[in-house]
Motif scaffolding. Sequence first.
Motif, PDB file in Angstrom:
ATOM      1  N   THR A  10       0.816  -1.224   0.000  1.00 19.57           N
ATOM      2  CA  THR A  10       0.000   0.000   0.000  1.00 19.57           C
ATOM      3  C   THR A  10       0.846   1.270   0.000  1.00 19.57           C
ATOM      4  O   THR A  10       0.313   2.366  -0.189  1.00 19.57           O
ATOM      5  CB  THR A  10      -0.948   0.017   1.213  1.00 19.57           C
ATOM      6  N   ASP A  11       2.165   1.154   0.185  1.00 19.13           N
ATOM      7  CA  ASP A  11       3.046   2.327   0.142  1.00 19.13           C
ATOM      8  C   ASP A  11       3.474   2.668  -1.285  1.00 19.13           C
ATOM      9  O   ASP A  11       4.059   3.729  -1.522  1.00 19.13           O
ATOM     10  CB  ASP A  11       4.302   2.088   0.993  1.00 19.13           C
ATOM     11  N   GLY A  12       3.204   1.789  -2.241  1.00 19.80           N
ATOM     12  CA  GLY A  12       3.638   2.030  -3.612  1.00 19.80           C
ATOM     13  C   GLY A  12       3.124   3.338  -4.184  1.00 19.80           C
ATOM     14  O   GLY A  12       3.886   4.128  -4.747  1.00 19.80           O
ATOM     15  N   ASP A  13       1.822   3.610  -4.046  1.00 20.95           N
ATOM     16  CA  ASP A  13       1.265   4.851  -4.589  1.00 20.95           C
ATOM     17  C   ASP A  13       1.829   6.084  -3.877  1.00 20.95           C
ATOM     18  O   ASP A  13       2.264   7.025  -4.544  1.00 20.95           O
ATOM     19  CB  ASP A  13      -0.266   4.822  -4.529  1.00 20.95           C
ATOM     20  N   PRO A  14       1.872   6.138  -2.539  1.00 18.44           N
ATOM     21  CA  PRO A  14       2.471   7.310  -1.891  1.00 18.44           C
ATOM     22  C   PRO A  14       3.956   7.492  -2.242  1.00 18.44           C
ATOM     23  O   PRO A  14       4.434   8.620  -2.369  1.00 18.44           O
ATOM     24  CB  PRO A  14       2.292   7.052  -0.399  1.00 18.44           C
TER      25      PRO A  14
END
Length: 189
Positions: free
Chosen positions: A31-35
């Motif tokens: 879930t950190d990929g986009d940020p």
Amino acid sequence: MKSIPAPERSGSGAPTPPELGGIRFDRPRLTDGDPMWRLARSSPHIDANTPYFYLLWCRDFAASSAVARDGADLCAYTAGFVRPARPDTLFVWQTAVASAWQSVGLARRMLDLLVADRYRYVECSITADNPASDRYVRAFARSRGAPVRCEPFLGPEHFGGAAHAPEILYRIGPLGPSGSPGSPGPLGP
């Protein structure tokens, strides 16, 4: 995961430097990929890749990467990998810090946590127009009592005609033990 106490807050709610309070350091999650992608896009000295690329990085290279969070918000990351031909070397591919958190030591703390006496060398590449990264790398090397060797790495001819400044390879090491009192321990699995 390593936590630090909460910082003083200004009237705007932004952290008051140089505190690192409330920051949690961790391994990146999918879930950190986009940020991470959004932070890379907002950083002037970083060549941002696609969102898909950062998602795969979080999945496949989390063990050699770190993120810093202020609550639920990602405020910095360091993406690295272990060189297959040199398992004693961590290559730091990208480090990005949100503008509100620059100059308070997040990049250095993430690198200290990643290295945590597990690697003898750290490598990265920096363009000549990025003196802040040069200072950061040299300060890290000094803190570990390690020499820095610089050499040409990737020239314009390697970028398929795209306008890109030459990359200089920095090789730091061999690293001495962490020299700062109360050095942070390694990140969790």
